[in-house]
Design a protein around this motif. Structure first.
Motif, PDB file in Angstrom:
ATOM      1  N   ASP A 109      -7.638 -12.780  11.448  1.00  0.00           N
ATOM      2  CA  ASP A 109      -7.281 -11.367  11.301  1.00  0.00           C
ATOM      3  C   ASP A 109      -7.665 -10.543  12.527  1.00  0.00           C
ATOM      4  N   CYS A 110      -7.393 -11.072  13.716  1.00  0.00           N
ATOM      5  CA  CYS A 110      -7.556 -10.280  14.931  1.00  0.00           C
ATOM      6  C   CYS A 110      -6.483  -9.191  14.966  1.00  0.00           C
ATOM      7  N   ASP A 111      -6.686  -8.217  15.823  1.00  0.00           N
ATOM      8  CA  ASP A 111      -5.735  -7.117  15.955  1.00  0.00           C
ATOM      9  C   ASP A 111      -4.860  -7.337  17.188  1.00  0.00           C
ATOM     10  N   TYR A 112      -3.545  -7.180  17.025  1.00  0.00           N
ATOM     11  CA  TYR A 112      -2.632  -7.458  18.120  1.00  0.00           C
ATOM     12  C   TYR A 112      -1.327  -6.692  17.956  1.00  0.00           C
ATOM     13  N   ALA A 113      -0.584  -6.609  19.060  1.00  0.00           N
ATOM     14  CA  ALA A 113       0.706  -5.928  19.092  1.00  0.00           C
ATOM     15  C   ALA A 113       1.441  -6.353  20.350  1.00  0.00           C
ATOM     16  N   ASN A 114       2.718  -5.991  20.432  1.00  0.00           N
ATOM     17  CA  ASN A 114       3.509  -6.143  21.637  1.00  0.00           C
ATOM     18  C   ASN A 114       4.057  -4.785  22.056  1.00  0.00           C
ATOM     19  N   VAL A 115       4.350  -4.646  23.340  1.00  0.00           N
ATOM     20  CA  VAL A 115       5.032  -3.454  23.839  1.00  0.00           C
ATOM     21  C   VAL A 115       6.493  -3.815  24.108  1.00  0.00           C
ATOM     22  N   PRO A 116       7.415  -2.838  24.032  1.00  0.00           N
ATOM     23  CA  PRO A 116       8.832  -3.136  24.257  1.00  0.00           C
ATOM     24  C   PRO A 116       9.202  -3.268  25.727  1.00  0.00           C
ATOM     25  N   ASP A 117       8.301  -2.919  26.622  1.00  0.00           N
ATOM     26  CA  ASP A 117       8.582  -2.967  28.060  1.00  0.00           C
ATOM     27  C   ASP A 117       8.718  -4.407  28.549  1.00  0.00           C
ATOM     28  N   VAL A 118       9.677  -4.635  29.451  1.00  0.00           N
ATOM     29  CA  VAL A 118       9.745  -5.912  30.163  1.00  0.00           C
ATOM     30  C   VAL A 118       8.653  -5.893  31.226  1.00  0.00           C
ATOM     31  N   VAL A 119       7.714  -6.822  31.140  1.00  0.00           N
ATOM     32  CA  VAL A 119       6.567  -6.807  32.043  1.00  0.00           C
ATOM     33  C   VAL A 119       6.494  -8.015  32.975  1.00  0.00           C
ATOM     34  N   VAL A 120       7.285  -9.050  32.710  1.00  0.00           N
ATOM     35  CA  VAL A 120       7.277 -10.242  33.565  1.00  0.00           C
ATOM     36  C   VAL A 120       8.704 -10.777  33.704  1.00  0.00           C
ATOM     37  N   ASP A 121       9.053 -11.187  34.909  1.00  0.00           N
ATOM     38  CA  ASP A 121      10.288 -11.935  35.141  1.00  0.00           C
ATOM     39  C   ASP A 121       9.940 -13.420  35.101  1.00  0.00           C
ATOM     40  N   VAL A 122      10.590 -14.145  34.202  1.00  0.00           N
ATOM     41  CA  VAL A 122      10.223 -15.527  33.917  1.00  0.00           C
ATOM     42  C   VAL A 122      11.297 -16.489  34.399  1.00  0.00           C
ATOM     43  N   ARG A 123      10.865 -17.439  35.193  1.00  0.00           N
ATOM     44  CA  ARG A 123      11.785 -18.427  35.768  1.00  0.00           C
ATOM     45  C   ARG A 123      12.156 -19.459  34.702  1.00  0.00           C
ATOM     46  N   GLU A 172      -1.146  -2.441  33.840  1.00  0.00           N
ATOM     47  CA  GLU A 172      -1.414  -1.047  33.490  1.00  0.00           C
ATOM     48  C   GLU A 172      -0.843  -0.718  32.108  1.00  0.00           C
ATOM     49  N   ILE A 173       0.388  -1.162  31.854  1.00  0.00           N
ATOM     50  CA  ILE A 173       1.022  -0.918  30.551  1.00  0.00           C
ATOM     51  C   ILE A 173       0.250  -1.598  29.432  1.00  0.00           C
ATOM     52  N   LEU A 174      -0.079  -2.872  29.626  1.00  0.00           N
ATOM     53  CA  LEU A 174      -0.732  -3.636  28.565  1.00  0.00           C
ATOM     54  C   LEU A 174      -2.169  -3.188  28.332  1.00  0.00           C
ATOM     55  N   LEU A 175      -2.902  -2.898  29.402  1.00  0.00           N
ATOM     56  CA  LEU A 175      -4.282  -2.446  29.253  1.00  0.00           C
ATOM     57  C   LEU A 175      -4.351  -1.086  28.570  1.00  0.00           C
ATOM     58  N   THR A 176      -3.381  -0.231  28.842  1.00  0.00           N
ATOM     59  CA  THR A 176      -3.343   1.071  28.176  1.00  0.00           C
ATOM     60  C   THR A 176      -3.159   0.893  26.675  1.00  0.00           C
ATOM     61  N   LYS A 177      -2.225   0.037  26.286  1.00  0.00           N
ATOM     62  CA  LYS A 177      -1.989  -0.252  24.865  1.00  0.00           C
ATOM     63  C   LYS A 177      -3.236  -0.860  24.228  1.00  0.00           C
ATOM     64  N   MET A 178      -3.835  -1.830  24.899  1.00  0.00           N
ATOM     65  CA  MET A 178      -5.024  -2.500  24.372  1.00  0.00           C
ATOM     66  C   MET A 178      -6.175  -1.520  24.180  1.00  0.00           C
ATOM     67  N   THR A 179      -6.401  -0.655  25.166  1.00  0.00           N
ATOM     68  CA  THR A 179      -7.527   0.274  25.119  1.00  0.00           C
ATOM     69  C   THR A 179      -7.338   1.346  24.053  1.00  0.00           C
ATOM     70  N   TYR A 180      -6.143   1.920  24.010  1.00  0.00           N
ATOM     71  CA  TYR A 180      -5.876   3.012  23.081  1.00  0.00           C
ATOM     72  C   TYR A 180      -5.924   2.542  21.632  1.00  0.00           C
ATOM     73  N   GLU A 181      -5.425   1.340  21.348  1.00  0.00           N
ATOM     74  CA  GLU A 181      -5.354   0.848  19.968  1.00  0.00           C
ATOM     75  C   GLU A 181      -6.449  -0.152  19.629  1.00  0.00           C
ATOM     76  N   LYS A 182      -7.362  -0.413  20.585  1.00  0.00           N
ATOM     77  CA  LYS A 182      -8.487  -1.334  20.354  1.00  0.00           C
ATOM     78  C   LYS A 182      -7.993  -2.705  19.866  1.00  0.00           C
ATOM     79  N   LEU A 183      -7.128  -3.306  20.651  1.00  0.00           N
ATOM     80  CA  LEU A 183      -6.507  -4.574  20.294  1.00  0.00           C
ATOM     81  C   LEU A 183      -7.240  -5.760  20.917  1.00  0.00           C
ATOM     82  N   ASP A 184      -7.133  -6.900  20.248  1.00  0.00           N
ATOM     83  CA  ASP A 184      -7.669  -8.152  20.790  1.00  0.00           C
ATOM     84  C   ASP A 184      -6.650  -8.882  21.661  1.00  0.00           C
TER      85      ASP A 184
END
Length: 284
Positions: free
Chosen positions: A198-212, A110-122
């Motif tokens: 030159d694709c469009d991209y970004a990261n969000v500051p939220d922790v979204v995955v717990d990684v083993r 939900e967090i990532l899709l919102t960012k992708m949709t709002y900013e039209k990111l690849d």
């Protein structure tokens, strides 16, 4: 919930015989129970699996019915080949990457899709929190750079995306050739080719995955084959025009030094200098 109309998405995973069924089960569950549920989950079996892994897959195939698509490769072909085989089977243009032993947080997509949709990111990713036995036991956050200019600068020397956190536009990925075999560097190599186009991209500051994590992750960085793959990788970055000769040489020297360090010292360096503590991350 988001105010935006979020796109449907597919989940892309790869599993092989050395994975643990209990971890695999948690990984699938964490994606199946997202606040914004996936349209389909594509699991690539990279060669024959153990009976425990097969049983886990069969359980989820029944539970998810037509929402799970299993792709079985007759031999273990490697992650890049496996992911590319699965990519073509994803039913949606937006794809969420997932590993077979990590745990996505419920609102990850939900967090990532919102960012992708709002900013039209690849491509968009987020922060991860590493753990050894259970989520939260290390308190170590890998925070990536957030904006494109910072991602481009970071890409010259380190992977600027936590691969297990990302969602991406399938068409954009296919335009640069999709996943390609490149031991230990498959995801990083994909981001580099997307940057070169030159694709469009970004990261969000939220922790979204717990990684083993574990000793194996640090031991790999002391492996000669891992160093050879990285040496080739930075040569390819220079060929793409993403780094210059001096940056290539510096990165190779840095990684050669890490390879020569004892595993315990590698672990100390990563946790002391390359990770943020949870309390610092959340400003507490």
């Amino acid at each position: 919930m988001s105010e935006f109309s979020l796109p449907e998405y597919s989940v892309l995973m790869s599993v092989y015989k050395n994975d643990k069924a209990e971890y695999f089960d948690l990984a699938i569950r964490s994606m199946a129970e997202q606040t914004v549920k996936p349209h389909d989950i594509v699991v690539v079996c990279d060669g024959p699996l153990t009976s425990e892994l097969d049983a886990c897959l069969e359980k989820w195939q029944v539970k998810l019915a037509g929402e799970m698509n299993t792709v079985r490769l007759s031999n273990n072909c490697g992650l890049g080949y496996a992911l590319n085989a699965g990519l073509s089977k994803c039913g949606c243009n937006v794809v969420a990457r997932m590993d077979s032993d990590d745990i996505s947080r419920p609102d990850r997509c939900e967090i990532l899709l919102t960012k992708m949709t709002y900013e039209k990111l690849d491509l968009v990713g987020g922060a991860i929190e590493e753990f050894e036995s259970e989520p939260g036991d290390m308190g170590a956050v890998r925070m990536p750079p957030l904006e494109k200019k910072d991602i481009n600068a970071w890409m010259k020397k380190r992977n600027p995306f936590n691969h297990v956190s990302v969602v991406f536009d399938k068409q954009a990925v296919e335009r640069v050739g999709g996943y390609e075999p490149f031991p230990w560097m498959e995801d990083y190599w994909l981001w580099a080719r997307m940057a070169a186009q030159d694709c469009d991209y970004a990261n969000v500051p939220d922790v979204v995955v717990d990684v083993r994590t574990g000793e194996g992750m640090y031991a790999r960085r002391s492996n000669g084959a891992y160093l050879r793959s990285q040496t080739r990788f930075f040569s390819e970055l220079r060929r793409l025009g993403l780094i210059n000769r001096a940056e290539q040489v510096r990165s190779i020297i840095e990684r050669t030094i890490v390879t020569l360090l004892p595993t315990g010292l590698v672990k100390f360096v990563y946790n002391r200098f390359l990770r943020t503590k949870v309390n610092d991350h959340y400003g507490r």
